[in-house]
Design an enzyme around this catalytic site. Structure first.
Site, PDB file in Angstrom:
ATOM      1  N   TYR A   1     -34.835  40.676 -12.575  1.00 49.85           N
ATOM      2  CA  TYR A   1     -34.379  41.634 -14.305  1.00 49.85           C
ATOM      3  C   TYR A   1     -32.779  41.923 -13.774  1.00 49.85           C
ATOM      4  O   TYR A   1     -32.758  43.227 -12.930  1.00 49.85           O
ATOM      5  CB  TYR A   1     -35.546  43.071 -13.292  1.00 49.85           C
ATOM      6  CG  TYR A   1     -36.663  42.592 -14.596  1.00 49.85           C
ATOM      7  CD1 TYR A   1     -37.178  40.955 -14.472  1.00 49.85           C
ATOM      8  CD2 TYR A   1     -37.028  43.011 -16.182  1.00 49.85           C
ATOM      9  CE1 TYR A   1     -37.701  40.929 -14.861  1.00 49.85           C
ATOM     10  CE2 TYR A   1     -38.109  42.699 -16.379  1.00 49.85           C
ATOM     11  CZ  TYR A   1     -38.236  41.827 -15.856  1.00 49.85           C
ATOM     12  OH  TYR A   1     -39.817  41.191 -17.006  1.00 49.85           O
TER      13      TYR A   1
ATOM     14  N   ASP B   1     -39.661  42.743 -31.365  1.00 50.52           N
ATOM     15  CA  ASP B   1     -39.619  43.885 -29.878  1.00 50.52           C
ATOM     16  C   ASP B   1     -39.994  44.902 -30.789  1.00 50.52           C
ATOM     17  O   ASP B   1     -40.004  44.814 -32.513  1.00 50.52           O
ATOM     18  CB  ASP B   1     -39.284  43.865 -29.177  1.00 50.52           C
ATOM     19  CG  ASP B   1     -39.999  44.027 -27.636  1.00 50.52           C
ATOM     20  OD1 ASP B   1     -40.686  44.936 -28.250  1.00 50.52           O
ATOM     21  OD2 ASP B   1     -39.982  43.634 -26.606  1.00 50.52           O
TER      22      ASP B   1
ATOM     23  N   ARG C   1     -34.055  44.804 -28.248  1.00 51.05           N
ATOM     24  CA  ARG C   1     -33.236  46.145 -28.148  1.00 51.05           C
ATOM     25  C   ARG C   1     -31.670  46.388 -28.863  1.00 51.05           C
ATOM     26  O   ARG C   1     -31.545  47.083 -29.198  1.00 51.05           O
ATOM     27  CB  ARG C   1     -33.324  45.962 -27.223  1.00 51.05           C
ATOM     28  CG  ARG C   1     -34.875  47.004 -26.301  1.00 51.05           C
ATOM     29  CD  ARG C   1     -35.779  45.657 -26.779  1.00 51.05           C
ATOM     30  NE  ARG C   1     -37.379  46.525 -26.274  1.00 51.05           N
ATOM     31  CZ  ARG C   1     -37.922  45.689 -25.175  1.00 51.05           C
ATOM     32  NH1 ARG C   1     -37.212  44.736 -24.850  1.00 51.05           N
ATOM     33  NH2 ARG C   1     -38.954  46.297 -25.259  1.00 51.05           N
TER      34      ARG C   1
ATOM     35  N   HIS D   1     -45.546  45.030 -28.618  1.00 49.43           N
ATOM     36  CA  HIS D   1     -44.228  45.190 -29.063  1.00 49.43           C
ATOM     37  C   HIS D   1     -43.708  44.010 -30.646  1.00 49.43           C
ATOM     38  O   HIS D   1     -43.286  43.440 -30.488  1.00 49.43           O
ATOM     39  CB  HIS D   1     -43.539  43.650 -27.616  1.00 49.43           C
ATOM     40  CG  HIS D   1     -43.476  44.783 -26.437  1.00 49.43           C
ATOM     41  ND1 HIS D   1     -42.642  45.298 -25.688  1.00 49.43           N
ATOM     42  CD2 HIS D   1     -44.007  44.256 -25.382  1.00 49.43           C
ATOM     43  CE1 HIS D   1     -42.576  45.908 -24.474  1.00 49.43           C
ATOM     44  NE2 HIS D   1     -43.607  45.126 -24.159  1.00 49.43           N
TER      45      HIS D   1
ATOM     46  N   TRP E   1     -32.807  41.916 -20.304  1.00 52.20           N
ATOM     47  CA  TRP E   1     -33.552  43.011 -21.474  1.00 52.20           C
ATOM     48  C   TRP E   1     -31.878  44.000 -21.102  1.00 52.20           C
ATOM     49  O   TRP E   1     -31.423  44.500 -20.413  1.00 52.20           O
ATOM     50  CB  TRP E   1     -34.794  43.890 -20.871  1.00 52.20           C
ATOM     51  CG  TRP E   1     -35.936  43.023 -20.404  1.00 52.20           C
ATOM     52  CD1 TRP E   1     -36.362  43.174 -18.799  1.00 52.20           C
ATOM     53  CD2 TRP E   1     -36.921  42.842 -21.108  1.00 52.20           C
ATOM     54  NE1 TRP E   1     -37.487  42.145 -19.161  1.00 52.20           N
ATOM     55  CE2 TRP E   1     -37.407  41.568 -20.795  1.00 52.20           C
ATOM     56  CE3 TRP E   1     -36.824  42.380 -22.621  1.00 52.20           C
ATOM     57  CZ2 TRP E   1     -38.545  41.481 -20.557  1.00 52.20           C
ATOM     58  CZ3 TRP E   1     -38.232  42.006 -23.203  1.00 52.20           C
ATOM     59  CH2 TRP E   1     -38.996  41.651 -21.958  1.00 52.20           C
ATOM     60  N   THR E   2     -31.900  44.490 -22.813  1.00 54.56           N
ATOM     61  CA  THR E   2     -31.035  45.299 -23.178  1.00 54.56           C
ATOM     62  C   THR E   2     -30.907  46.739 -23.936  1.00 54.56           C
ATOM     63  O   THR E   2     -30.391  46.982 -24.665  1.00 54.56           O
ATOM     64  CB  THR E   2     -30.125  44.310 -23.862  1.00 54.56           C
ATOM     65  OG1 THR E   2     -31.172  44.141 -25.277  1.00 54.56           O
ATOM     66  CG2 THR E   2     -29.845  42.930 -23.773  1.00 54.56           C
TER      67      THR E   2
ATOM     68  N   TRP F   1     -43.721  38.547 -13.865  1.00 57.64           N
ATOM     69  CA  TRP F   1     -42.986  38.965 -13.894  1.00 57.64           C
ATOM     70  C   TRP F   1     -42.551  40.787 -13.018  1.00 57.64           C
ATOM     71  O   TRP F   1     -42.214  41.302 -12.179  1.00 57.64           O
ATOM     72  CB  TRP F   1     -42.101  39.871 -15.462  1.00 57.64           C
ATOM     73  CG  TRP F   1     -42.995  39.914 -15.943  1.00 57.64           C
ATOM     74  CD1 TRP F   1     -44.609  39.613 -16.669  1.00 57.64           C
ATOM     75  CD2 TRP F   1     -43.589  42.053 -16.710  1.00 57.64           C
ATOM     76  NE1 TRP F   1     -45.215  40.740 -17.346  1.00 57.64           N
ATOM     77  CE2 TRP F   1     -44.732  42.213 -17.244  1.00 57.64           C
ATOM     78  CE3 TRP F   1     -42.386  42.931 -16.124  1.00 57.64           C
ATOM     79  CZ2 TRP F   1     -44.514  43.611 -17.399  1.00 57.64           C
ATOM     80  CZ3 TRP F   1     -42.503  43.869 -16.101  1.00 57.64           C
ATOM     81  CH2 TRP F   1     -43.193  44.136 -16.753  1.00 57.64           C
TER      82      TRP F   1
ATOM     83  N   ASP G   1     -47.108  40.795 -22.652  1.00 60.90           N
ATOM     84  CA  ASP G   1     -46.977  41.721 -21.989  1.00 60.90           C
ATOM     85  C   ASP G   1     -46.851  43.482 -22.491  1.00 60.90           C
ATOM     86  O   ASP G   1     -47.589  43.710 -23.848  1.00 60.90           O
ATOM     87  CB  ASP G   1     -45.459  41.628 -21.573  1.00 60.90           C
ATOM     88  CG  ASP G   1     -44.537  42.018 -22.684  1.00 60.90           C
ATOM     89  OD1 ASP G   1     -44.831  41.470 -23.758  1.00 60.90           O
ATOM     90  OD2 ASP G   1     -43.230  42.536 -22.302  1.00 60.90           O
ATOM     91  N   GLU G   2     -47.945  43.850 -21.513  1.00 60.05           N
ATOM     92  CA  GLU G   2     -47.389  45.379 -22.369  1.00 60.05           C
ATOM     93  C   GLU G   2     -48.746  45.514 -24.136  1.00 60.05           C
ATOM     94  O   GLU G   2     -47.693  46.978 -23.973  1.00 60.05           O
ATOM     95  CB  GLU G   2     -46.349  46.202 -22.166  1.00 60.05           C
ATOM     96  CG  GLU G   2     -45.303  46.188 -20.868  1.00 60.05           C
ATOM     97  CD  GLU G   2     -44.215  46.147 -20.740  1.00 60.05           C
ATOM     98  OE1 GLU G   2     -43.893  46.616 -19.847  1.00 60.05           O
ATOM     99  OE2 GLU G   2     -43.288  46.310 -22.174  1.00 60.05           O
TER     100      GLU G   2
ATOM    101  N   ASP H   1     -31.192  43.456 -15.811  1.00 58.67           N
ATOM    102  CA  ASP H   1     -30.883  44.785 -16.077  1.00 58.67           C
ATOM    103  C   ASP H   1     -31.072  46.353 -15.406  1.00 58.67           C
ATOM    104  O   ASP H   1     -30.804  47.196 -15.709  1.00 58.67           O
ATOM    105  CB  ASP H   1     -31.787  45.569 -17.633  1.00 58.67           C
ATOM    106  CG  ASP H   1     -33.143  45.293 -17.098  1.00 58.67           C
ATOM    107  OD1 ASP H   1     -33.429  44.710 -15.827  1.00 58.67           O
ATOM    108  OD2 ASP H   1     -33.785  45.778 -17.499  1.00 58.67           O
TER     109      ASP H   1
HETATM  110  C1  ACM Z   1     -41.831  43.069 -19.465  1.00 59.39           C
HETATM  111  O1  ACM Z   1     -40.270  43.441 -18.710  1.00 59.39           O
HETATM  112  N1  ACM Z   1     -41.903  43.666 -20.072  1.00 59.39           N
HETATM  113  C2  ACM Z   1     -42.206  41.063 -19.726  1.00 59.39           C
END
Ligand code: ACM
Ligand code: ZN
Length: 566
Positions: free
Chosen positions: A430, A193, A164, A263, A481-482, A405, A326-327, A432
């Site tokens: 987390y 990502d 990011r 991602h 995460w940034t 997570w 993920d996601e 962030d």
């Molecule tokens: C995540 O925070 N999407 C692993």
């Protein structure tokens, strides 16, 4: 129990010496007894066991160098010195012993990590100036002390999101230095990502020619607004190898992450034929989750993954490779809305071949198929996989390691299935999230959760775990995460001191955790950060000003307070 022992030991010694004893080492070593008196390191004689391997010798020499710079006095290398570094094969790889008397300081370990941790403990027992580059007053003395120390968990990680926002090699090494100072031993490097592909892959040059650059970046929290400034960067393979070696010298293994099959928009922008629709795709300018993912039914993606991991595993010697997971099915308005796989002829053909019936569970079973193929690709290269906890939503068999997570449920489920897990529950780890409810005084952070250092410290990985979980929980990791972090100062501010709390969770036995003791040691850590030239959150204690300034999201705050005060 142990904390009473520490306090008693410190108090007793203080009484004997007639002055207060201070011992502010984070993470707190497992067994410490402080005795009367001290040992002067300034210009002392030193001997180094000729059985030390090259890497351990490097760690010891870095300590000697730091001491000589800070104290302004050369040490004298002799046959039998007052400061002695000794190989003790009876100690485990991450264990060390330090015994300081008025005459000698003996440091024993059996392998690199033990020597690295011993040197870091020595440094934390000295004035913080030892972390700087200039001569300082000292006093360069160690308290007389006996320490036998080893970590509770073998995996103590930090995840750094370089996708990011892109972090220079120099800044990444600064993060590694901070990790090493607090005995963290895994850097999980999130290298790809939707918003950028950061690792040079020679077989697929467009990944970095195209995928490493986005045409703009979201402004604030509004997904409909972005600037038009081209942003990006990537690491060459030489740079990556240099960082891997730098970390390894400090006892830190780098685990690279190539996040798939979601991602992946940066990669799809470079090679649109790997997506279900064929694109065109654009490296994503905004945060959040993209709809587009790799086409599971296209055989070409497995060739792509194979070749990418050929190069990834050549650069990174780690036992594990993180494959994301993920996601994959976000980016839609409603959960029931289709994902690209539902309407893609190749993916539908794959589902027929696998006898997967249409429906919501189908997508999880297809993801499972992708995960297993990737697991096999990496197994053939001698590596194991780690995946985010979504990899458990199909029928994955033991063999993969789950990174929990979305709370702790993923870890609990993994353990129940006999799978290894690494705990990084978002509510606690987390980093962030905001550090204080005074959002207006903080740099902009993701969401509206509040995660002060004290709450990080309060996380206990074994809470709620089924019986026997000790065999499966490899350790803990804090995740940085940034999306909302764009500067080095900002990155360091979010990392520190919360990483120190994560370091204690990973190192110290549950019954030896003591927030008051940790908090009392933080001021020394702040001096260390100052000497290292890294930024940190000074007002990290979280509730400062809480009763004066209402938080924006009272629900989140109420949840936080209820949990904190229970
Ligand atoms: C995540 O925070 N999407 C692993
Ligand atoms: Zn498809």
């Amino acid at each position: 129990m142990k904390k009473f022992f520490y306090l008693a030991a410190a108090f007793l010694a203080a009484a004997c010496a007639g002055k207060p004893q201070e011992f502010h080492v984070i993470p707190m070593p497992a067994d410490v007894s402080i005795n009367e008196g001290s040992f002067s390191l300034k210009g002392t004689s030193i001997s180094i066991d000729d059985q030390l391997d090259e890497a351990s010798l490097g760690a010891v020499l870095r300590f000697v160098d730091a001491l000589e710079t800070a104290s302004g006095a050369q040490l004298r290398l002799v046959e039998d010195g007052a400061l002695r570094f000794i190989v003790n094969p009876n100690l485990a790889a991450e264990q060390y012993a330090i015994n300081v008397t008025k005459e000698h300081a003996d440091v024993e370990a059996s392998a690199l990590n033990g020597f690295v941790y011993a040197c870091e403990t020595l440094k934390q027992m000295l004035p913080a100036a030892i972390y700087g580059n200039v001569k300082a007053k000292g006093p360069w003395v160690l308290p007389c002390v006996s320490i036998l120390d080893q970590p509770r968990f073998g995996y103590r990680g930090v995840m750094l999101d370089a996708a990011r926002h892109f972090w220079s090699v120099e800044e990444t090494k600064k993060v590694i230095d901070a990790m090493a100072a607090f005995k963290m031993n895994r850097l999980h490097w999130h290298l790809t990502d939707d918003q950028g592909w950061r690792i040079e892959i020679k077989a697929y040059p467009k990944l970095t020619e195209v995928g490493a650059w986005r045409a703009g970046t979201q402004i604030g929290k509004d997904q409909s607004q972005w600037d038009d400034v081209r942003y990006g960067g990537f690491y060459t393979q030489d740079e990556l190898r240099d960082v891997v070696a730098y970390a390894a010298e400090r006892g830190i293994t780098i685990i690279p992450e190539i996040d798939l099959p979601g991602h992946m928009v940066a990669a799809l922008s470079a090679y649109p034929e790997l997506g279900c629709t064929g694109g065109p795709y654009e490296v994503r300018k905004i945060w959040g989750i993209a709809l587009d993912i790799l086409c599971a039914g296209n055989e070409e993606i497995y060739t792509f993954i194979d070749k990418v991991f050929d190069e990834v595993t050549d650069i990174f010697p780690s036992e594990y490779v993180h494959v994301g997971g993920d996601e994959c099915f976000g980016g839609r308005r409603h959960k029931m809305d289709p994902v690209p796989w539902d309407n893609c002829p190749k993916c539908k053909a794959l589902m027929r071949k696998l006898h997967i019936k249409p429906g919501l569970q189908a997508r999880h079973l297809v993801q499972d198929y992708v995960t297993r193929r990737v697991q096999k690709i990496l197994a053939d290269k001698g590596r194991k996989i780690i995946g985010w906890d979504e990899i458990l939503e199909g029928n994955l068999e033991p063999g993969a390691t789950v990174m929990s997570w979305r709370g702790t449920a993923g870890g609990e489920k993994a353990v129940a299935k006999g799978m290894n897990a690494i705990m990084s529950p978002n509510k606690y780890l987390y980093i962030d999230y905001y550090q204080s409810p005074e959002f207006d005084k903080e740099p902009m952070c993701i969401g509206s959760r509040v995660l002060p250092v004290e709450k990080v410290y309060g996380y206990e990985p074994m809470n709620g775990m089924p019986e026997g979980a000790e065999d499966y929980i490899l350790g803990v990791q804090c995740n940085l995460w940034t999306e909302y972090i764009g500067t080095n100062e900002g990155l360091e501010y979010m990392l520190l001191p919360r990483m120190c709390a994560a370091a204690e969770i990973g190192w110290v036995e549950a019954d030896a955790k003591d927030y008051a003791r940790f908090d009392a040691s933080l001021d020394h850590s702040f001096e260390i950060f100052d000497a290292m030239g890294v930024n940190y959150c000074l007002d990290c204690r979280g509730l400062i000003g809480l009763d004066r300034v209402p938080a924006r999201d009272s629900l989140e705050l109420a949840e936080y307070l209820a949990e904190r005060d229970q």
